[in-house]
Write a protein that holds these residues in place. Structure first.
Motif: not given
Length: 559
Positions: A422-451
């Protein structure tokens, strides 16, 4: 004030560089650099000198690194210099000097050596080493530098050998030389690097050297450069070998005193590890109280010193356990247990106070067992640490630790990795997508990686390259800002498209805003999550959330 740099290469005088009257001086292999260092070990633009008031600071702009005062400089952070400091860049050494009569030649010029200057051992720069048993080893330029030494790889029939030269031969270097010869030669263990020979180099100073096996796999430090971190199962075979070497030394009455990744060398296939560099080793009485008192400034590497060494207290085998634990921590998290960008004094104070970072912060998939093992081994009180190195390994290991070593390490910590570009100017969208993936990350089903996962002071390009190579799928947040970013569109996107072609990596482009997709043919060919005619900023909030939730469900099904 620093006025000049005395430039040497492999111990031979090259030139004296008079600092020009400008605010920034470039150093590198590029012919347009202010100070040109012609060597394959030097980057095109390796470093810059920045004027800082009445003094100078050096900034590492390379991917290879440089050292000042025997320690690595944090990349892109100014490091203040003083008269007498030695800067090591590749096979060059630059000694900071004050003004003298020789500088009358003028700023920005290099004064070449006259007839009386030292010269290489041969016209082609080849050096010859003859051991006490008359074995002759030829070598060219150093491939690495130690605390008081330079390392050369043998040529021809001697390519399986490494020569460790102690060039300065002052009292400290001679002491380190004799310690390494006597201690390392006395320890016979399959995971301790043996001393194969020794001698004096044919120089006026008679510099001593030792001969060791050449370890083609590099060191554990090289493993750390190649991946963000490793799983417990992936590195346990190497950790157990290193632990066996440490415990054997302790059983023989020897404290290593400088255990760190650089001193753990690897075989060509990286399935064997060898403990090396006993220059700081101390002997203790096996049946009496420990009698070694260590001055913290006299040996060991600051980042790996134990609290008792820092405080000038008695050093024991448990001090080695602490250093071994930091090495293990770094392999399992990719980080030191404290902020590496802090000055050494502040790092040492954190150790003395028992303040260390939670390893799960850097590697959420590490697990409570390994976390507790590392915490116990890094306890400020020695007697609360595991009593042996192999005991620490037992605390770290999972009950079914059977995975192969790093040479074939495919096991990932946690679940599959989702890379978000992503571009840092689109950081708000990164946070919104990360929120949808967070439950899966918390359960150990995946790891979300960004800079945002990159720690301050670390090599961010290497961290991103590692994440790109390990990701199971990628999400692209596409906008005009993304396409305008040289790094997103020029570096990350080509790597991801190549992975899609070579290993079937799945890429999910999310269209954030209207943009010219046809300007990027590779991107335009991908199936987007939402049509380019229905970008997220053109939709209401509810529709945006439905698209993002659908993306999370698709990623879950895929992985």
């Amino acid at each position: 004030m620093i006025r000049a740099l005395n430039v040497t290469r492999s111990g031979a005088f090259v030139s004296k560089f008079i600092l020009p009257k400008q605010d920034v001086i470039t150093i590198g292999r590029d012919a347009n650099s202010d100070l040109v260092l012609a060597s394959s070990y030097v980057s095109r633009r390796h470093a810059e000198l920045h004027r800082a008031g009445d003094g100078w600071a050096i900034v590492d702009t390379s991917s290879n690194g440089l050292q000042v005062r025997g320690r690595a400089v944090v990349r892109l952070e100014p490091f203040p210099l003083s008269v007498g400091d030695q800067i090591v860049i590749g096979d060059y050494a630059l000694l900071c000097e004050a003004a003298d009569a020789a500088q009358a030649a003028g700023a920005g010029k290099s004064i070449s050596p006259g007839p009386s200057a030292a010269a290489p051992a041969a016209d082609d720069g080849t050096m010859r080493f003859q051991t006490t048993d008359r074995t002759i080893i030829t070598a060219s330029t150093p491939f690495a530098y130690g605390r008081a030494s330079a390392l050369f790889r043998g040529q021809g029939d001697s390519s399986h050998l490494c020569v460790k030269l102690f060039p300065k031969v002052d009292q400290d270097e001679r002491r380190a030389f004799h310690a390494e010869v006597s201690v390392q030669a006395s320890l016979k263990h399959p995971n301790i690097l043996p001393v194969l020979g020794a001698g004096l180099h044919a120089t006026p100073a008679g510099s001593p050297f030792i001969v060791l096996p050449f370890c083609a796999g590099g060191s554990v430090r090289d493993l750390l450069r190649e991946r963000a971190f490793y799983s417990v199962d992936a590195v346990m075979p190497l950790l157990k070998q290193l632990a066996a070497a440490i415990d054997f030394a302790h059983e023989s009455g020897i404290i290593h005193g400088d255990i760190k990744p650089e001193n753990a060398l690897l075989s060509a296939d990286r399935r064997e590890v060898f403990l090396s560099d006993f220059g700081m080793a101390k002997v203790f009485a096996l049946k009496e109280s420990f009698s070694t008192n260590v001055n913290v400034m006299a040996g060991g590497t600051t980042a790996y010193l134990s609290p008792e060494q820092i405080q000038g207290n008695e050093q024991t085998p448990l001090s080695d356990i602490y250093s071994f634990a930091i090495t293990a921590y770094e392999l399992l998290t990719g980080q030191l247990p404290f902020d590496r960008t802090l000055p050494p004094f502040k790092q040492m104070m954190l150790k003395v106070s028992g303040t260390i970072a939670d390893p799960l912060r850097f590697n959420p998939g590490l697990g409570e067992r390994a976390r507790n093992g590392l915490t116990a081994a890094l306890h400020v009180h020695p007697l609360k640490r595991p009593l042996s190195a192999i005991a620490l390994c037992d605390l770290l290991a999972s009950p079914k630790s059977t995975a192969p070593g790093p040479a074939s390490a495919r096991a990932r910590t946690g679940g599959p990795q989702v890379f978000i570009s992503y571009s840092h100017k689109d950081k708000k969208w990164l946070e919104r997508i990360a929120a949808h993936l967070r439950p899966l990350e918390r359960d150990g089903r995946l790891i979300v990686w960004d800079d945002r996962k990159i720690e301050a002071g670390s090599d961010w390009r290497r961290a991103i390259a590692t994440a790109l190579s390990e990701c199971s799928c990628a999400v692209l947040l596409v906008s005009s800002h993304f396409l305008a970013s040289d790094f997103c569109a020029g570096d990350e996107l080509p790597e991801l498209l190549s992975a899609a072609s070579s290993r079937g990596l799945t890429i999910f482009p999310v269209m954030l805003s209207p943009c010219h997709l046809n300007g990027s043919p590779g991107l335009a060919a991908l199936q987007t999550v939402n049509p380019p005619t229905r970008t997220l900023i053109e939709l209401d909030r509810g529709e945006q959330e439905r698209i993002l939730a659908g993306l999370a469900e698709t990623i879950t099904s895929l992985l």
